[in-house]
Design an enzyme around this catalytic site. Sequence first.
Site, PDB file in Angstrom:
ATOM      1  N   TYR A  44       0.828  -1.214   0.000  1.00 24.57           N
ATOM      2  CA  TYR A  44       0.000   0.000   0.000  1.00 24.57           C
ATOM      3  C   TYR A  44       0.863   1.265   0.000  1.00 24.57           C
ATOM      4  O   TYR A  44       0.407   2.336  -0.359  1.00 24.57           O
ATOM      5  CB  TYR A  44      -0.951   0.032   1.209  1.00 24.57           C
ATOM      6  N   ASP A  97      -5.603  -6.379   5.822  1.00 20.30           N
ATOM      7  CA  ASP A  97      -6.767  -5.553   5.490  1.00 20.30           C
ATOM      8  C   ASP A  97      -7.940  -6.460   5.102  1.00 20.30           C
ATOM      9  O   ASP A  97      -9.056  -6.348   5.618  1.00 20.30           O
ATOM     10  CB  ASP A  97      -6.365  -4.649   4.305  1.00 20.30           C
TER      11      ASP A  97
END
Length: 349
Positions: free
Chosen positions: A138, A240
């Site tokens: 990310y 996540d």
Amino acid sequence: MAKVAVLAGDGIGPEIMAEALKLLDKLGLDFQYAEADVGGAGIDNKGKALPEETVKVCKDSDAILFGAVGGPKWEKLPPEEQPERGALLPLRKMFDLYANLRPARIFPPLASASTLRPDIIEGGLDVLIVRELTSGIYFGDPKGIEEDQGYDMMRYRRGEIERIARVAFESALKRDKKVTSVDKANVLSTMVFWRRVVEDVHREYPKVELEHMYVDNASMQLVRNPRQFDVILAGNMFGDILSDEASMLTGSIGMLPSASLGDGGFGLYEPVHGSAPDIAGKGVANPLAQILSASMMLKYSFNLVEESERIESAVLKVLEDGYRTGDIMGVGCEQVNCSEMGDLVAERL
Ligand code: NAD
């Protein structure tokens, strides 16, 4: 004396925060609380989602107890000025909150709210996901979009893996002493390295059992037999996905707390849900996610494990006694409002 920054925020934030503070007061802790504006309240009162005064209060504190931010009133602002982007992301960055802890817990009296078959979750479910929050793909460098390609570099440095692995092992020591490290070491070099470093850190924790699992298998095992897990350790992207999967097994967003931890015990504790503008001001919100976030704060920032467990037991007792807010209402139960729920938990402490 321990200092806690109390950032209630918007919508139902102040209502549920009042109940969490009621519980902390009842425990008679030697804590000092400093309230400050954040999110929409920060924009309205001080001109920005994370005002300087609020930053100062947080820097002077040992932990942040956070409510929820956002609402339709501020949705037309530029994205980076909006309550969530403008407050939560800078706080995570400022305090290097690299470890995101999300317990997925089914209290047995609420088992019928789960999407899983009753026999699979019989006796309850209690899994803790420890997700690395500030690195990995990310934050890939380089990342980019060109005419005919897009790319994000996946990289983990040794220190980044070591510190999140330590959080997982330390958490396991306070629980059932098992860590499942999730990776994709059969395909990704980053993950071969991840596995190696997790094993290195594990040598410091001989009392904790370590197993490795590929992420595709882990996502399957979470719905097949979630009770095999105690602590799941994962990088940013896998964590996540798995934390959303695991939390939704519990079936009720009003029950889910979370913690984002930095070094030295500092942490930000908040419910997983948002500011629920549709029910704000009505006094009907479920305060349990906020109350359980306060309980996590006691455990992780102040090492008050016994006090933390007293809160969890009191919550369980209230549910066993058949009291419910509207969002978790069930057949034969008695419906109560937000402050009544807080009172009932406080009585059982
Ligand atoms: P939400 O979580 O606020 O609400 C989703 C649904 O769940 C709503 O029907 C709401 O009434 C219900 N709900 C949530 N918490 C509840 C509780 N404690 N008790 C009873 N019911 C509850 O999500 P949303 O509607 O997508 O977002 C509303 C606002 O919150 C938006 O402005 C969003 O940006 C913000 N938000 C903030 C955070 C945060 O502060 N960390 C997280 C998510 C969303």
